[in-house]
Write a protein that holds these residues in place. Sequence first.
Motif, PDB file in Angstrom:
ATOM      1  N   SER A  37       0.815  -1.209   0.000  1.00 44.15           N
ATOM      2  CA  SER A  37       0.000   0.000   0.000  1.00 44.15           C
ATOM      3  C   SER A  37       0.852   1.264   0.000  1.00 44.15           C
ATOM      4  O   SER A  37       0.345   2.344  -0.311  1.00 44.15           O
ATOM      5  N   PHE A  38       2.143   1.148   0.320  1.00 41.98           N
ATOM      6  CA  PHE A  38       3.045   2.302   0.318  1.00 41.98           C
ATOM      7  C   PHE A  38       3.957   2.320  -0.909  1.00 41.98           C
ATOM      8  O   PHE A  38       4.917   3.074  -0.943  1.00 41.98           O
ATOM      9  N   THR A 154       5.909   5.693  -0.411  1.00 44.42           N
ATOM     10  CA  THR A 154       5.109   6.838  -0.824  1.00 44.42           C
ATOM     11  C   THR A 154       3.730   6.772  -0.192  1.00 44.42           C
ATOM     12  O   THR A 154       3.194   5.683   0.057  1.00 44.42           O
ATOM     13  N   LEU A 155       3.184   7.927   0.097  1.00 45.69           N
ATOM     14  CA  LEU A 155       1.825   8.039   0.644  1.00 45.69           C
ATOM     15  C   LEU A 155       0.820   8.467  -0.417  1.00 45.69           C
ATOM     16  O   LEU A 155      -0.327   8.794  -0.087  1.00 45.69           O
ATOM     17  N   ASP A 156       1.250   8.444  -1.685  1.00 42.75           N
ATOM     18  CA  ASP A 156       0.371   8.914  -2.755  1.00 42.75           C
ATOM     19  C   ASP A 156      -0.902   8.080  -2.848  1.00 42.75           C
ATOM     20  O   ASP A 156      -1.991   8.617  -3.105  1.00 42.75           O
ATOM     21  N   ASN A 157      -0.780   6.754  -2.664  1.00 40.15           N
ATOM     22  CA  ASN A 157      -1.970   5.909  -2.752  1.00 40.15           C
ATOM     23  C   ASN A 157      -2.981   6.262  -1.663  1.00 40.15           C
ATOM     24  O   ASN A 157      -4.193   6.309  -1.910  1.00 40.15           O
ATOM     25  N   GLU A 348      -3.349   0.283  -8.909  1.00 35.44           N
ATOM     26  CA  GLU A 348      -2.297   0.438  -7.911  1.00 35.44           C
ATOM     27  C   GLU A 348      -2.848   0.812  -6.534  1.00 35.44           C
ATOM     28  O   GLU A 348      -2.168   0.615  -5.521  1.00 35.44           O
ATOM     29  N   ILE A 349      -4.071   1.334  -6.473  1.00 41.56           N
ATOM     30  CA  ILE A 349      -4.660   1.682  -5.172  1.00 41.56           C
ATOM     31  C   ILE A 349      -5.424   0.509  -4.563  1.00 41.56           C
ATOM     32  O   ILE A 349      -6.029   0.658  -3.506  1.00 41.56           O
ATOM     33  N   SER A 353      -6.628   0.309  -0.771  1.00 36.64           N
ATOM     34  CA  SER A 353      -8.056   0.196  -0.479  1.00 36.64           C
ATOM     35  C   SER A 353      -8.340  -1.012   0.396  1.00 36.64           C
ATOM     36  O   SER A 353      -9.139  -0.940   1.343  1.00 36.64           O
ATOM     37  N   ALA A 354      -7.680  -2.130   0.077  1.00 34.97           N
ATOM     38  CA  ALA A 354      -7.896  -3.343   0.869  1.00 34.97           C
ATOM     39  C   ALA A 354      -7.464  -3.139   2.313  1.00 34.97           C
ATOM     40  O   ALA A 354      -8.162  -3.565   3.250  1.00 34.97           O
ATOM     41  N   PHE A 355      -6.331  -2.467   2.512  1.00 34.21           N
ATOM     42  CA  PHE A 355      -5.854  -2.277   3.883  1.00 34.21           C
ATOM     43  C   PHE A 355      -6.744  -1.297   4.637  1.00 34.21           C
ATOM     44  O   PHE A 355      -6.980  -1.457   5.841  1.00 34.21           O
ATOM     45  N   ILE A 356      -7.251  -0.290   3.946  1.00 33.63           N
ATOM     46  CA  ILE A 356      -8.148   0.661   4.601  1.00 33.63           C
ATOM     47  C   ILE A 356      -9.422  -0.038   5.065  1.00 33.63           C
ATOM     48  O   ILE A 356      -9.925   0.218   6.165  1.00 33.63           O
ATOM     49  N   THR A 357      -9.938  -0.955   4.236  1.00 35.80           N
ATOM     50  CA  THR A 357     -11.179  -1.634   4.596  1.00 35.80           C
ATOM     51  C   THR A 357     -11.010  -2.604   5.753  1.00 35.80           C
ATOM     52  O   THR A 357     -11.985  -2.893   6.461  1.00 35.80           O
TER      53      THR A 357
END
Length: 384
Positions: A37-38, A154-157, A348-349, A353-357
Amino acid sequence: MEGSAGKSPALIWVVNLSAILLVVLWTIPTFGIFVSSFRDRDAISTSGWWTALSASEQSLVARAGAPDDAVPVGSEWVISGSVFDEGMSGEVTAFGSRAQDPTSNEPGEPLVLRDDGVLQVAEDGTYTITYAEQPEGRRGARIFYTTEVAPEITLDNYRTVLGSEGVAQSFLNSLTVSIPATIIPILIAAFAAYALAWMEFPGRVMLVALIVGLLVVPLQLSLIPLLKFYGVVGEAFGVSAKGYVGIWLAHTGFGLPLAVYLLRNYMAGLPREVIESARVDGATDFGIFMRIVLPLSFPALASFAIFQFLWTWNDLLIAKVFLGQSDNQMVLTGRLVELLGSRGGDWEILTTSAFITIIVPLIVFFSMQKYLVRGLLAGSVKGG
């Protein structure tokens, strides 16, 4: 020789090793999602997530300048440049002109190309292609090379996902769906489980068998009939068939068989002496349920709450069927699917997205996991 608990030491080792193996099998993918995710699109597509933990040697490809970029140097024509993009640097360890053999030459060695050009790549990434005559063509040659690439974080995602319009509202919508859809079936199932465990009435055994049978019925079979039923009821009362009440009832119906089954098994394993003593003292069934059975059944309630919350939070199918797709009703999973694009171009996101959920489910699970095994196993073996 058996242990003090009557179990073979070998069996204990097998159980412990199996548990450790399961933990590892679940932890590694989760950690991989977190690391990926990073990372940016190029890093994800060219190397595994484990390479992001330290500098690694990667095989990359660059396009040399076009023949029109060649400049005369003495009696020769030369194309020059760098295999690294602007602002990047590194050390080339090998290079080649074919994908089948990308490490055929060491830095500084000449390599004859198909168009008779001579390619040389230095350790710092600068290259020259020398021609005896002015070259012709539209595209430059491909240069394959290997280099040590430092891990990039990176924190862009996360900025893309969390900064997207409607994500915060979708997060609240998911909570609006999941919390009531977890509490309602627990309330209903607790009363039903007590009745099936401690109250005598005709057909009790048949009801238990029916509930067990409902556990294996796929929810997809009931989606269309249930949606049509919602439509008829909504038309009769002049309300929309799609809304929060509808999805709460849908999740309640789909979750009740498992809830009743777990709670009934747990409550049936409670000490009969406690229940009988309360009845002798004049307690009603409602009083026994509220003051004795319900507090003692908290582990089973918590274990089902974990399952139900995880299911409703991660749900996408039922939300699409029974809930509207407007911004004020779309759940988080649906919003994240939209962010991927109609053809999944922004893949790429996906890891982000999976980790946020899974952040909220992880918090729920770890805060209540001590009750999970107790709630599932309680009632399977009764004490003497």
